[in-house]
Scaffold this motif. Structure first.
Motif, PDB file in Angstrom:
ATOM      1  N   PHE A 192      12.793  10.841  -4.777  1.00  0.00           N
ATOM      2  CA  PHE A 192      12.654  10.046  -3.554  1.00  0.00           C
ATOM      3  C   PHE A 192      11.384   9.200  -3.563  1.00  0.00           C
ATOM      4  O   PHE A 192      11.334   8.143  -2.928  1.00  0.00           O
ATOM      5  CB  PHE A 192      12.713  10.952  -2.327  1.00  0.00           C
ATOM      6  N   SER A 193      10.364   9.624  -4.298  1.00  0.00           N
ATOM      7  CA  SER A 193       9.165   8.786  -4.444  1.00  0.00           C
ATOM      8  C   SER A 193       9.503   7.519  -5.221  1.00  0.00           C
ATOM      9  O   SER A 193       9.100   6.416  -4.844  1.00  0.00           O
ATOM     10  CB  SER A 193       8.047   9.564  -5.144  1.00  0.00           C
TER      11      SER A 193
ATOM     12  N   PRO B  27       1.011   8.449  -6.986  1.00  0.00           N
ATOM     13  CA  PRO B  27       0.453   9.799  -7.194  1.00  0.00           C
ATOM     14  C   PRO B  27       1.465  10.907  -6.921  1.00  0.00           C
ATOM     15  O   PRO B  27       1.430  11.947  -7.584  1.00  0.00           O
ATOM     16  CB  PRO B  27      -0.735   9.856  -6.225  1.00  0.00           C
ATOM     17  N   LEU B  28       2.384  10.693  -5.975  1.00  0.00           N
ATOM     18  CA  LEU B  28       3.428  11.696  -5.740  1.00  0.00           C
ATOM     19  C   LEU B  28       4.309  11.855  -6.974  1.00  0.00           C
ATOM     20  O   LEU B  28       4.673  12.977  -7.359  1.00  0.00           O
ATOM     21  CB  LEU B  28       4.288  11.287  -4.541  1.00  0.00           C
ATOM     22  N   MET B  29       4.636  10.732  -7.606  1.00  0.00           N
ATOM     23  CA  MET B  29       5.447  10.798  -8.815  1.00  0.00           C
ATOM     24  C   MET B  29       4.698  11.490  -9.946  1.00  0.00           C
ATOM     25  O   MET B  29       5.277  12.289 -10.687  1.00  0.00           O
ATOM     26  CB  MET B  29       5.857   9.389  -9.234  1.00  0.00           C
ATOM     27  N   VAL B  30       3.407  11.201 -10.076  1.00  0.00           N
ATOM     28  CA  VAL B  30       2.613  11.814 -11.142  1.00  0.00           C
ATOM     29  C   VAL B  30       2.542  13.330 -10.952  1.00  0.00           C
ATOM     30  O   VAL B  30       2.774  14.110 -11.880  1.00  0.00           O
ATOM     31  CB  VAL B  30       1.202  11.201 -11.186  1.00  0.00           C
ATOM     32  N   VAL B  31       2.229  13.754  -9.734  1.00  0.00           N
ATOM     33  CA  VAL B  31       2.098  15.192  -9.453  1.00  0.00           C
ATOM     34  C   VAL B  31       3.427  15.910  -9.651  1.00  0.00           C
ATOM     35  O   VAL B  31       3.492  16.981 -10.279  1.00  0.00           O
ATOM     36  CB  VAL B  31       1.561  15.415  -8.033  1.00  0.00           C
ATOM     37  N   SER B  32       4.513  15.334  -9.127  1.00  0.00           N
ATOM     38  CA  SER B  32       5.818  15.984  -9.280  1.00  0.00           C
ATOM     39  C   SER B  32       6.269  15.966 -10.739  1.00  0.00           C
ATOM     40  O   SER B  32       6.896  16.927 -11.215  1.00  0.00           O
ATOM     41  CB  SER B  32       6.863  15.307  -8.394  1.00  0.00           C
ATOM     42  N   GLY B  33       5.937  14.891 -11.484  1.00  0.00           N
ATOM     43  CA  GLY B  33       6.271  14.858 -12.914  1.00  0.00           C
ATOM     44  C   GLY B  33       5.540  15.940 -13.690  1.00  0.00           C
ATOM     45  O   GLY B  33       6.121  16.576 -14.578  1.00  0.00           O
ATOM     46  N   ILE B  34       4.269  16.160 -13.363  1.00  0.00           N
ATOM     47  CA  ILE B  34       3.516  17.249 -13.991  1.00  0.00           C
ATOM     48  C   ILE B  34       4.159  18.596 -13.663  1.00  0.00           C
ATOM     49  O   ILE B  34       4.274  19.486 -14.512  1.00  0.00           O
ATOM     50  CB  ILE B  34       2.048  17.217 -13.540  1.00  0.00           C
ATOM     51  N   GLY B  35       4.615  18.727 -12.406  1.00  0.00           N
ATOM     52  CA  GLY B  35       5.294  19.954 -12.001  1.00  0.00           C
ATOM     53  C   GLY B  35       6.567  20.184 -12.799  1.00  0.00           C
ATOM     54  O   GLY B  35       6.872  21.318 -13.193  1.00  0.00           O
TER      55      GLY B  35
ATOM     56  N   ARG C 170       0.835  -1.204   0.000  1.00  0.00           N
ATOM     57  CA  ARG C 170       0.000   0.000   0.000  1.00  0.00           C
ATOM     58  C   ARG C 170       0.868   1.252   0.000  1.00  0.00           C
ATOM     59  O   ARG C 170       0.574   2.225  -0.700  1.00  0.00           O
ATOM     60  CB  ARG C 170      -0.922  -0.009   1.216  1.00  0.00           C
ATOM     61  N   GLY C 171       1.952   1.224   0.803  1.00  0.00           N
ATOM     62  CA  GLY C 171       2.844   2.375   0.830  1.00  0.00           C
ATOM     63  C   GLY C 171       3.496   2.644  -0.505  1.00  0.00           C
ATOM     64  O   GLY C 171       3.678   3.795  -0.902  1.00  0.00           O
ATOM     65  N   ARG C 172       3.860   1.564  -1.218  1.00  0.00           N
ATOM     66  CA  ARG C 172       4.462   1.757  -2.546  1.00  0.00           C
ATOM     67  C   ARG C 172       3.471   2.403  -3.505  1.00  0.00           C
ATOM     68  O   ARG C 172       3.838   3.279  -4.287  1.00  0.00           O
ATOM     69  CB  ARG C 172       4.934   0.407  -3.102  1.00  0.00           C
ATOM     70  N   TRP C 173       2.231   1.972  -3.454  1.00  0.00           N
ATOM     71  CA  TRP C 173       1.239   2.562  -4.351  1.00  0.00           C
ATOM     72  C   TRP C 173       1.021   4.036  -4.046  1.00  0.00           C
ATOM     73  O   TRP C 173       0.691   4.819  -4.942  1.00  0.00           O
ATOM     74  CB  TRP C 173      -0.077   1.797  -4.264  1.00  0.00           C
ATOM     75  N   LEU C 174       1.218   4.434  -2.782  1.00  0.00           N
ATOM     76  CA  LEU C 174       1.065   5.850  -2.439  1.00  0.00           C
ATOM     77  C   LEU C 174       2.137   6.714  -3.100  1.00  0.00           C
ATOM     78  O   LEU C 174       1.958   7.928  -3.240  1.00  0.00           O
ATOM     79  CB  LEU C 174       1.108   6.029  -0.923  1.00  0.00           C
TER      80      LEU C 174
END
Length: 373
Positions: free
Chosen positions: A287-288, A255-263, A248-252
């Motif tokens: 780090f994600s 979304p951090l990677m997606v948001v930071s990639g968009i940034g 579950r932690g890995r799946w979290l």
């Protein structure tokens, strides 16, 4: 007497004892981490980062094909920037893996071992620099005489070997971290310390020589910034965590990677291209991904092939620019639509990766890894 009864304590010491012999019973210890454990997740990360660098340079060819302007080919422009944004973790992650290797994974036992690592990275750096300069000379694309470029390359990366700038920072940082490790272990690595002193003062040494000789000193690329040290030490700490994240932690992390990639893509297209490695968007992305991959279990049937490919990663990194410059840049179509640009980018990435890893595996079989990486 029952053998599963609890131990008693002696009145004198209070230490637990066996009921029959009254001999002290050792306190239970946590299981020690395996010594020299082979981390297949690190192999996987090396492969991911090497392919990410190749993807980034292929994407850069698309961006340059439209002169960095959207109106010159919006599909190629956005395909290039989206793919380029996906690779921005690669350089910071290489620093993170370097920190883990020197501080945690395989700390140097003595200065001689560390110098072997330095040579293992430094020798291919100069062999490939010479190869790229000779290739550009044969194509008559060098912007300076070969002798001048050769001298400049001693002190920093030059075109067309522009991607080798990373090793001018990577080698000093592993030297500095190893110096600290050896000092902590009670050794006195004088040679390593002297080399670090030269690296630190080299710009001023050249400036002094220029002052007295009117020689136009080259730009010095040797050295590292604060951001690379931070990636190295935090990366070492995170890679060394014993358990990794739960599923579950890995799946979290996704979304951090997606948001930071968009940034990252936003910054590259709307603010300034290229985003700095020290930017928070890049740090979160790095780090994600690290936490997503660290301690992931690699199936046993994949491990031999993964280790083989990871061993060829440095060579693929060294050679791939040949294929980007000679093939990708010749075939980029700036006028294609979204589907054409997307498919072409993926096809050119796959072609470049296959060719780069193919020739790296070949010279590995020929025993040239020491010279070519």
């Amino acid at each position: 007497m029952p053998t599963n009864s609890a131990p008693l304590a002696t009145p004198e010491t209070g230490a637990p004892t066996d009921k029959d012999t009254l001999t002290p019973v050792p306190e239970p210890r946590a299981a020690a981490a395996p010594v020299n454990e082979h981390r297949f997740d690190i192999d996987l990360m090396r492969l991911i980062c090497s392919c990410a660098v190749i993807l980034g340079h292929v994407a850069g060819a698309f961006i340059l094909a439209v002169d960095r302007e959207e109106e010159n080919g919006p599909s190629a422009y956005w395909a290039g920037h989206i793919a380029d944004g996906l690779n921005q973790f690669a350089v910071p992650m290489f620093f993170a893996m370097a920190g883990w290797a020197v501080l945690m994974g395989a700390p140097p036992r003595d200065s001689a071992r560390m110098w072997q690592r330095i040579i293992r990275n430094g020798l291919p750096l100069y062999v490939w620099t010479a190869a790229y300069l000779a290739w550009a000379w044969l194509r008559d694309t060098n912007d300076q005489p070969m002798t001048e470029l050769g001298v400049d390359a001693i002190f920093g990366s030059v075109r067309p070997a522009y991607h080798l700038w990373f090793l001018y920072a990577y080698i000093p940082i592993i030297m500095a971290l190893a110096f600290i490790v050896l000092i902590r272990s009670g050794q006195r690595p004088w040679g390593l310390g002297a080399a670090l002193l030269v690296v630190a003062t080299l710009p001023h040494i050249l400036a002094t020589v220029s002052e007295f000789t009117d020689w136009s000193a080259p730009t010095v690329g040797w050295g590292f910034g604060t951001y690379s040290v931070v990636y190295a030490v935090i990366g070492a700490m995170l890679f060394a965590l014993p358990g990794g994240l739960s599923r579950r932690g890995r799946w979290l992390m996704v979304p951090l990677m997606v948001v930071s990639g968009i940034g990252v893509v936003y910054w590259d297209t709307q603010v300034h291209y290229v985003i700095p490695n020290a930017h928070p968007f890049v740090a979160i992305l790095t780090f994600s991904l690290l936490m997503l991959v660290s301690r992931v279990r690699v199936p046993e049937r994949w491990r031999p092939r993964l280790t083989k490919l990871a061993g060829a990663a440095m060579g693929a990194y060294m050679v791939h620019v040949f294929f980007v410059e000679e093939l990708v840049k010749r075939w980029v179509d700036a006028d294609g639509g979204p589907l054409v640009s997307g498919v072409m980018l993926l096809a050119m990435f796959a072609m470049t990766a296959v060719l780069s890893y193919g020739v790296s595996l070949l010279w590995g079989k020929l025993g040239l890894r020491r010279w070519l990486g």
